[in-house]
Motif scaffolding. Structure first.
Motif, PDB file in Angstrom:
ATOM      1  N   GLY A  65       1.389  -0.040  -5.201  1.00  0.00           N
ATOM      2  CA  GLY A  65       1.612  -0.328  -6.614  1.00  0.00           C
ATOM      3  C   GLY A  65       2.886  -1.118  -6.873  1.00  0.00           C
ATOM      4  O   GLY A  65       3.121  -1.549  -7.998  1.00  0.00           O
ATOM      5  N   TRP A  66       3.703  -1.311  -5.841  1.00  0.00           N
ATOM      6  CA  TRP A  66       4.929  -2.096  -5.980  1.00  0.00           C
ATOM      7  C   TRP A  66       4.643  -3.576  -5.737  1.00  0.00           C
ATOM      8  O   TRP A  66       3.809  -3.936  -4.908  1.00  0.00           O
ATOM      9  CB  TRP A  66       5.977  -1.640  -4.962  1.00  0.00           C
ATOM     10  N   SER A  67       5.364  -4.425  -6.453  1.00  0.00           N
ATOM     11  CA  SER A  67       5.310  -5.868  -6.218  1.00  0.00           C
ATOM     12  C   SER A  67       6.723  -6.418  -6.305  1.00  0.00           C
ATOM     13  O   SER A  67       7.657  -5.724  -6.744  1.00  0.00           O
ATOM     14  CB  SER A  67       4.402  -6.566  -7.241  1.00  0.00           C
ATOM     15  N   VAL A  68       6.896  -7.667  -5.884  1.00  0.00           N
ATOM     16  CA  VAL A  68       8.227  -8.259  -5.847  1.00  0.00           C
ATOM     17  C   VAL A  68       8.111  -9.765  -5.975  1.00  0.00           C
ATOM     18  O   VAL A  68       7.130 -10.366  -5.529  1.00  0.00           O
ATOM     19  CB  VAL A  68       8.957  -7.883  -4.529  1.00  0.00           C
ATOM     20  N   LEU A 123      -3.721   4.735  -8.968  1.00  0.00           N
ATOM     21  CA  LEU A 123      -2.738   3.868  -9.614  1.00  0.00           C
ATOM     22  C   LEU A 123      -3.383   2.711 -10.358  1.00  0.00           C
ATOM     23  O   LEU A 123      -2.903   2.278 -11.399  1.00  0.00           O
ATOM     24  CB  LEU A 123      -1.763   3.322  -8.569  1.00  0.00           C
ATOM     25  N   ASN A 124      -4.488   2.204  -9.792  1.00  0.00           N
ATOM     26  CA  ASN A 124      -5.140   1.034 -10.385  1.00  0.00           C
ATOM     27  C   ASN A 124      -6.650   1.246 -10.342  1.00  0.00           C
ATOM     28  O   ASN A 124      -7.238   1.285  -9.254  1.00  0.00           O
ATOM     29  CB  ASN A 124      -4.745  -0.226  -9.607  1.00  0.00           C
ATOM     30  N   GLU A 125      -7.248   1.406 -11.481  1.00  0.00           N
ATOM     31  CA  GLU A 125      -8.686   1.677 -11.563  1.00  0.00           C
ATOM     32  C   GLU A 125      -9.514   0.520 -11.012  1.00  0.00           C
ATOM     33  O   GLU A 125     -10.678   0.698 -10.645  1.00  0.00           O
ATOM     34  CB  GLU A 125      -9.087   1.950 -13.019  1.00  0.00           C
ATOM     35  N   GLU A 126      -8.929  -0.675 -10.972  1.00  0.00           N
ATOM     36  CA  GLU A 126      -9.674  -1.849 -10.527  1.00  0.00           C
ATOM     37  C   GLU A 126      -9.496  -2.122  -9.026  1.00  0.00           C
ATOM     38  O   GLU A 126     -10.032  -3.097  -8.518  1.00  0.00           O
ATOM     39  CB  GLU A 126      -9.223  -3.080 -11.320  1.00  0.00           C
ATOM     40  N   ASP A 127      -8.750  -1.281  -8.342  1.00  0.00           N
ATOM     41  CA  ASP A 127      -8.455  -1.563  -6.937  1.00  0.00           C
ATOM     42  C   ASP A 127      -8.465  -0.261  -6.143  1.00  0.00           C
ATOM     43  O   ASP A 127      -8.154   0.812  -6.671  1.00  0.00           O
ATOM     44  CB  ASP A 127      -7.079  -2.233  -6.818  1.00  0.00           C
ATOM     45  N   LYS A 141       8.315   4.124  -0.297  1.00  0.00           N
ATOM     46  CA  LYS A 141       7.734   5.452  -0.099  1.00  0.00           C
ATOM     47  C   LYS A 141       6.316   5.519  -0.660  1.00  0.00           C
ATOM     48  O   LYS A 141       5.931   4.719  -1.521  1.00  0.00           O
ATOM     49  CB  LYS A 141       8.611   6.509  -0.778  1.00  0.00           C
ATOM     50  N   ALA A 142       5.566   6.490  -0.179  1.00  0.00           N
ATOM     51  CA  ALA A 142       4.216   6.705  -0.697  1.00  0.00           C
ATOM     52  C   ALA A 142       4.290   7.111  -2.164  1.00  0.00           C
ATOM     53  O   ALA A 142       5.057   8.011  -2.529  1.00  0.00           O
ATOM     54  CB  ALA A 142       3.511   7.784   0.116  1.00  0.00           C
ATOM     55  N   PRO A 143       3.491   6.475  -3.044  1.00  0.00           N
ATOM     56  CA  PRO A 143       3.565   6.767  -4.481  1.00  0.00           C
ATOM     57  C   PRO A 143       2.778   8.006  -4.896  1.00  0.00           C
ATOM     58  O   PRO A 143       2.959   8.521  -5.997  1.00  0.00           O
ATOM     59  CB  PRO A 143       2.958   5.513  -5.112  1.00  0.00           C
ATOM     60  N   ASP A 172       5.817   4.631 -14.450  1.00  0.00           N
ATOM     61  CA  ASP A 172       7.143   5.200 -14.707  1.00  0.00           C
ATOM     62  C   ASP A 172       7.497   6.287 -13.696  1.00  0.00           C
ATOM     63  O   ASP A 172       8.630   6.362 -13.212  1.00  0.00           O
ATOM     64  CB  ASP A 172       7.207   5.788 -16.122  1.00  0.00           C
ATOM     65  N   TYR A 173       6.520   7.151 -13.394  1.00  0.00           N
ATOM     66  CA  TYR A 173       6.836   8.287 -12.526  1.00  0.00           C
ATOM     67  C   TYR A 173       7.197   7.832 -11.120  1.00  0.00           C
ATOM     68  O   TYR A 173       8.029   8.463 -10.442  1.00  0.00           O
ATOM     69  CB  TYR A 173       5.665   9.279 -12.494  1.00  0.00           C
TER      70      TYR A 173
END
Length: 266
Positions: A136-139, A100-104, A76-78, A17-18
């Motif tokens: 962390g972005w996807s499309v 952002l992702n504990e698995e990656d 932008k950088a998250p 969300d942030y």
């Protein structure tokens, strides 16, 4: 009844969300509006200084730059990303305050044997290890379209890194948007602050032509050169911003409109 073709839409996804609230993907035209205003102001000041009504050469009127800005998004950088190099030309360490992702891994690398050593003239003053940022972005891309990564260099906003240009190919499902960067700081600690623009994103259509056979080369084409000279003269035939307005024009004895003539004078 004639049905108007529905314009393409692209939806970017993030699980944070942030990130969506603080560091959203945004049209480049919005992000760089202040730069364009500054360029326009400087151009007007020069006109007054030299007491000339003509606009002269000014980047804010350049159709190439305007077209680039108006057709791209900025990613932008998250988070803050701390990168440290030690001067050996290859080693680099990283640290982030939020995972952002504990698995990656949020930052990955392409080591020299994976790219730099295969390139005949690798860029000077550049780490031979490429830096891959997991945003962390996807499309999910429209069918037969790709998302092109383009550098920010034309805007002069960053000199520590530049993006590895290329298309993000769409598939049957969503794809991650993870830019690969050339890193230009060889012996220091730098922090890419959260919200720092990483690159431009431009939607492009695949297979517009066969690049191996779908082109030709013309030499001393008199008709083409006449139209080119007329085009250049037309750009200087009006004052100020109106130089980019579209007018009806007479070409080869035929009255045409921008729509009919494929906007060649845009």
């Amino acid at each position: 009844m004639i049905f108007k073709k529905k314009p393409l839409e692209v939806c970017f996804h993030t699980s944070e969300d942030y990130v969506a609230e603080l560091y959203p993907i945004a049209p480049a035209s919005v992000y760089f509006s202040e730069t364009r205003k500054k360029l326009a102001k400087q151009a007007n000041e020069r006109k007054r200084e030299f007491n000339s009504p003509t606009s002269g050469a000014s980047a804010h009127l350049c159709s190439a730059l305007r077209g680039l800005v108006d057709s791209c998004w900025v990613i932008k950088a998250p988070t803050d990303i701390r990168l440290e190099t030690n001067g050996d030309g290859t080693s680099i360490n990283w640290e982030v305050p939020v995972v952002l992702n504990e698995e990656d891994r949020q930052v990955q690398f392409f080591e020299p044997h994976q790219w730099a050593e295969a390139v005949q003239n690798f860029p000077q003053n550049t780490l031979r290890t490429l830096v891959k940022i997991h945003t962390g972005w996807s499309v999910e891309l429209p069918k037969n379209h790709s998302l092109m990564f383009l550098p920010l260099d034309v805007f002069g906003v960053e000199n520590r890194f530049s993006v590895f240009s290329g298309p993000l190919k769409g598939g049957l499902g969503p794809v991650y948007i993870n830019p690969v960067l050339y890193w230009h700081v060889l012996n220091d600690v730098e922090v890419i602050k959260a919200g720092t623009p990483l690159c431009l994103l431009k939607l492009v259509k695949d297979n517009l032509c066969d690049v191996k056979t779908g082109f030709s080369v013309a030499v001393k084409d008199e008709a083409h050169e006449r139209r080119l000279k007329s085009y250049l003269k037309g750009l200087n035939s009006v004052f100020g911003r109106t130089r980019h307005l579209m007018y009806k024009k007479l070409i080869a004895g035929e009255q045409t409109t921008p729509e009919k003539d494929n906007d060649i004078f845009r």
